[in-house]
Design a protein around this motif. Structure first.
Motif, short mmCIF file in Angstrom:
data_model
loop_
_atom_site.label_atom_id
_atom_site.label_comp_id
_atom_site.label_asym_id
_atom_site.label_seq_id
_atom_site.Cartn_x
_atom_site.Cartn_y
_atom_site.Cartn_z
N GLN A 1 0.82 -1.21 0.00
CA GLN A 1 0.00 0.00 0.00
C GLN A 1 0.86 1.26 0.00
OE1 GLN A 1 -0.59 -2.54 2.19
NE2 GLN A 1 -2.77 -2.95 2.26
N TYR B 1 -10.49 -1.43 -4.51
CA TYR B 1 -10.62 -1.38 -3.05
C TYR B 1 -10.38 0.01 -2.47
CZ TYR B 1 -10.02 -6.33 -3.98
OH TYR B 1 -10.14 -7.59 -4.47
N ARG B 2 -9.27 0.61 -2.84
CA ARG B 2 -8.93 1.90 -2.23
C ARG B 2 -9.92 2.97 -2.71
NH1 ARG B 2 -3.30 5.32 -2.58
NH2 ARG B 2 -4.27 7.36 -2.54
N PRO B 3 -10.41 3.80 -1.78
CA PRO B 3 -11.33 4.86 -2.16
C PRO B 3 -10.71 5.76 -3.23
CG PRO B 3 -11.14 4.72 0.23
CD PRO B 3 -10.16 3.77 -0.33
N ALA B 4 -11.45 5.96 -4.30
CA ALA B 4 -11.06 6.87 -5.38
C ALA B 4 -9.80 6.45 -6.14
CB ALA B 4 -10.91 8.30 -4.87
N GLY C 1 -2.88 -1.86 -3.66
CA GLY C 1 -1.82 -2.16 -2.72
C GLY C 1 -2.26 -3.30 -1.81
#
Ligand SMILES: Nc1nc2c(ncn2[C@@H]2O[C@H](COP(=O)(O)OP(=O)(O)OP(=O)(O)O)[C@@H](O)[C@H]2O)c(=O)[nH]1
Ligand SMILES: Nc1nc2c(ncn2[C@@H]2O[C@H](COP(=O)(O)OP(=O)(O)OP(=O)(O)O)[C@@H](O)[C@H]2O)c(=O)[nH]1
Ligand SMILES: [Mg+2]
Ligand SMILES: [Mg+2]
Lengths: 448, 336
Positions: free
Chosen positions: A110, A141-144, A194
């Protein structure tokens, strides 16, 4: 950093040995200990260091070194050569598929810099090889995360393939490759989320993306600031995916970057590029030799020299080099150097690349305040020619005159005199350090 | 009672699930570190140079940092001499004690300084990609759960998608986000956010900032400016300047703490990504060399994965396995 640089420490060690005229086993131990500590301080993994020390021990205590007049520098030379060797040759190329599209997959922990590097790499390949990249947004998964890649695609005017964040990354990757074929994009960059190397489910997801798209390159993106854990990370990613290359990011920082050595040592895969900033053109080929110097705390001297050479004319540089060597460097020279340096780019960037810069008090101050440089210039301009050539004659009353003349304080004058002295000392050290080398002396720096 | 037992007693007295979560997050750290020390103690019956050298290695492999480790080992040698300890088994307890003292010396209040009345402003800073925005999302949620009203300021106007990322976190936590366009002046966003926070009577304003490497002078100046704006508009603010550090980071974390500390008067550290295999040993070095408390730890990417830092739990977590054999319990050996 409280640590002195390796050159200083080895010098110390050898001074003691010299006095005795004979090298004992304890001396050898002390010397390898210094090398060991320097590498550990630079975040090279301790196991990698151990192997490395065994590797250099023989050479470092061999005749070559002990007979030399400057054993400290010889050891550094040996260490640096071995480090460079271990780091491998320069390999700033991507493997291209005979049957387009070429598929390049970027993986890593990440926040390592995968998404940014995806943009940079696509930009680089388009520029260098006239390729037509497609970017695939597989981080659901990661926002935006998708938005981030789309923004980069927009900045680069490059297509981004996305299926939103409800689709599976494996599907997105597969569809992206199909889309690239259809649209005649000859290279696809897959940006993945990540993940921790110990996250079994997510590691399996990467295996599935690999299976589905048969990438030509699987590149591990590694943050240059990573510590001892770099080996575990690199080993796991390599075991599960069979990496083809590594990219080190954030090398524009002031980390020594020992992780580069760790990663190379455990994966055996070449480090191909270096991330040198947040902007999309801040990607450079990875230079093993420079990395070796950097890990040893000798700064990114070569990059600095290249920058300098692009700005400064050859003649002047030669003249300076001679002055540095003969120690006839004066305040006049200093002033000239300052103005040339300022035309080279932001000072902090340059100083960051300079060996030992952050260890010298005066240098650190220079680094912080551009305004202070105008003060320095004013102080030097208030000196008489005699004072500029021989600062030692500057006594208390002269100091007072200089301070008044330049509109500064005696403290500031004192500080500059001290800085200048330190700087000369450092020059001397650096000149000495490279004496052993046959090739062109790299220290035709325009300043210092 | 041995030092470690006292600590254990203290910890097990807490029934907090928080503590368990924290311990779980550190399980990997604890396992390898403790197993290695144990293994070491078994292999070396006598305290000698080789023993210390290997102990050095264990600590270095946890990113504790060369300087701190050398100092620590010196201290241990002294202790061993003065207490006349010859068996490694006896030294085990001293190791824990010395490490623990290092972590707890001059212990500061690790709680986030929330004002009793009026606006609390928290500024979050750090290098690129360490977890600032994620931590802000988690914090917002936590404060909200505690019944506070929270506002977020999208002070990262530089990185692609940064504003949208914070907005998603705002939605998840159920709090509003004040934003400008990408590329605008971060100080102006923060200013607007303060105005909004004041007029809405918000309890806590948390300000996101763009990641920046500490050697970028201009970017550090920009951060100083942001902080000045906050101090000017809210007397006594920012009440917290949290520096986010990635547990995976090696020795550079120390430089980060120093330089961010100088530029923005950092009041506490958030140590993220402790759910990985990185050992987080840098906490020891930072605690030792700088006067900065670790306040929070990040243990995952989810909204709940944020915990207060507790040094007792941390030390216990690092070494509990090492002492299980004392009670006749078995412990898993690790061979590496
Ligand atoms: N200074 C500097 N910053 C970088 C470099 N590469 C990436 N970054 C920054 O590092 C941060 C993280 O980069 P991302 O590209 O989002 O990292 P990532 O690996 O995609 O992150 P996740 O998708 O969350 O795992 C951003 O702030 C980037 O701007 C670099 O070479 N130098
Ligand atoms: N495993 C794990 N991942 C985390 C943790 N905290 C943050 N992350 C992840 O790390 C990556 C970077 O997090 P961000 O919050 O974007 O980091 P940042 O410091 O705001 O990054 P920039 O703004 O680009 O400098 C994301 O993929 C996060 O999900 C944590 O405690 N554990
Ligand atoms: Mg990403
Ligand atoms: Mg952010």
């Amino acid at each position: 950093m409280a640590f002195e640089n390796l050159a200083d420490r080895l010098q110390e060690t050898f001074k003691k040995i010299r006095g005795k005229g004979k090298v004992s086993e304890a001396d050898v131990k002390q010397m390898t200990r210094e090398v060991r500590l320097a590498l550990l301080e630079a975040d090279v993994n301790f196991k990698v260091v151990k192997d490395f020390i065994n590797r250099i021990k023989e050479r470092a205590v061999g005749q070559e070194v002990l007979k030399s007049l400057t054993p400290g520098q010889q050891v550094i030379k040996v260490v640096q050569e071995e480090l460079t060797e271990l780091m491998g040759g320069e390999q700033s190329k991507l493997r291209m598929s005979a049957k387009p599209p070429t598929v390049v997959m970027l993986v890593g922990l990440q926040g390592a810099g995968k998404t940014t590097t995806t943009g940079k790499l696509a930009n680089y390949i388009r520029k260098q090889q006239n390729k037509k990249p497609l970017l695939a947004a597989c981080d659901v998964y990661r926002p935006a995360a998708i938005k981030q890649l789309q923004t980069l695609g927009g900045q680069l005017d490059m297509p981004v393939f996305s299926m939103g964040d409800d689709a599976s990354p494996v599907d997105i990757a597969k569809q992206a490759v199909a889309k690239a074929k259809e649209d005649h994009n000859d290279i696809v960059f897959i940006d993945t989320a990540g993940r921790l190397h110990v996250d079994d489910a997510l590691m399996e997801e990467l295996e599935n993306i690999k299976e589905a798209t048969q990438p030509d390159e699987i590149i591990l993106v590694v943050d240059a600031m990573t510590g001892q854990d770099a080996v575990n990370v690199a080993e796991s990613f390599n075991d599960r995916l069979g990496l083809t290359g590594v990219i080190m990011t954030k090398l524009d920082g002031d980390t020594r970057g020992g992780a580069a050595l760790s990663v190379k040592a455990v994966t055996g895969t070449p480090i191909k590029f270096a991330g040198m900033g947040e902007k999309l053109d801040a990607l450079e080929p990875f230079h093993p030799e420079r990395m070796a110097s950097r890990i040893l705390g000798m700064g990114d001297v070569l990059t600095l020299i290249e920058k300098a050479q692009a700005t400064v004319d050859e003649e002047k540089a030669k003249e300076m080099e001679k002055k540095m060597r003969t120690m006839s460097f004066t305040f006049d020279d200093f002033l000239e150097q300052l103005s040339q340096v300022r035309s080279m780019g932001p000072l902090d960037e340059l100083l960051g690349m300079m060996p030992g810069a952050n260890k010298i008090k005066g240098m650190k101050n220079l680094k912080i305040d551009e305004k202070q440089i105008s003060h320095i210039e004013a102080i030097i301009r208030s000196m008489t020619p005699a004072e500029k050539t021989d600062p030692d004659i500057i006594n208390a009353s002269r100091k007072k005159r200089i301070a008044n003349g330049s509109g500064t304080s005696i403290q500031e004058v004192n500080r500059l005199l001290k800085q200048f002295k330190d700087m000369k000392k450092m020059m001397k050290q650096m000149m000495g350090m490279t004496k052993g080398k046959k090739k062109k002396n790299p220290f035709n720096l325009p300043f210092m | 009672m041995s030092f470690f037992k006292k600590l254990k007693y203290k910890i097990t007295g807490q029934t907090d699930t928080v503590t368990n979560k924290f311990k779980d997050g550190l399980a990997k750290t604890r396992h390898s570190m403790a197993a290695r020390v144990n293994n070491l103690v078994k292999r070396y019956r006598k305290v000698d140079e080789d023993f210390f050298e290997e102990l050095e290695e264990i600590l270095i492999s946890a990113d504790v940092g060369v300087n701190t480790v050398l100092e620590l080992v010196e201290k241990l040698k002294d202790e061993a001499r003065t207490r006349n300890i010859k068996e490694t088994e006896q030294l085990k307890d001293v190791i824990i004690e010395v490490l623990s003292n290092m972590l707890t010396e001059d212990e500061k209040d690790a709680a986030i300084a929330i004002q009793n009345d009026g606006l609390t402003v928290i500024l979050v800073v750090g290098v690129n990609g360490v977890g600032k925005t994620t931590t802000i999302g988690k914090m917002a949620y936590k404060f909200k759960e505690e019944g506070k009203s929270v506002l977020l300021a999208a002070g990262d106007t530089f990185r692609a998608g940064a504003i949208e990322q914070l907005e998603v976190w705002g939605e998840r936590a159920g709090v509003e986000v004040v934003k400008h366009n990408e590329g605008s002046d971060p100080a102006a966003v923060i200013y607007d956010a303060i105005m909004a926070a004041k007029s809405r009577g918000v309890d806590i304003l948390i300000c996101d900032t763009a990641g920046r490497l500490q050697n970028k002078v201009n970017l550090m100046k920009e951060l100083e400016k942001v902080k000045r704006v906050i101090s000017r508009e809210v007397p006594g603010a920012p009440h917290e300047v949290l520096l986010v550090l990635d547990a995976t980071t090696g020795q550079n974390a120390m430089t980060q703490a120093k330089i961010f500390g100088e530029a923005t008067d950092v009041s506490g550290i958030v140590l993220t990504k402790l759910d990985g295999t990185a050992k987080g040993g840098i906490v020891l070095a930072i605690r030792h060399e700088l006067d900065l408390p670790v306040k929070l730890v990040g243990l995952g990417e989810g909204i709940h994965d944020l915990q207060p830092f507790d040094s007792d739990t941390f030390v216990y977590g690092l070494f509990s396995e090492m002492f299980q054999s004392e009670n006749g319990e078995d412990h898993a050996e690790e061979n590496n």
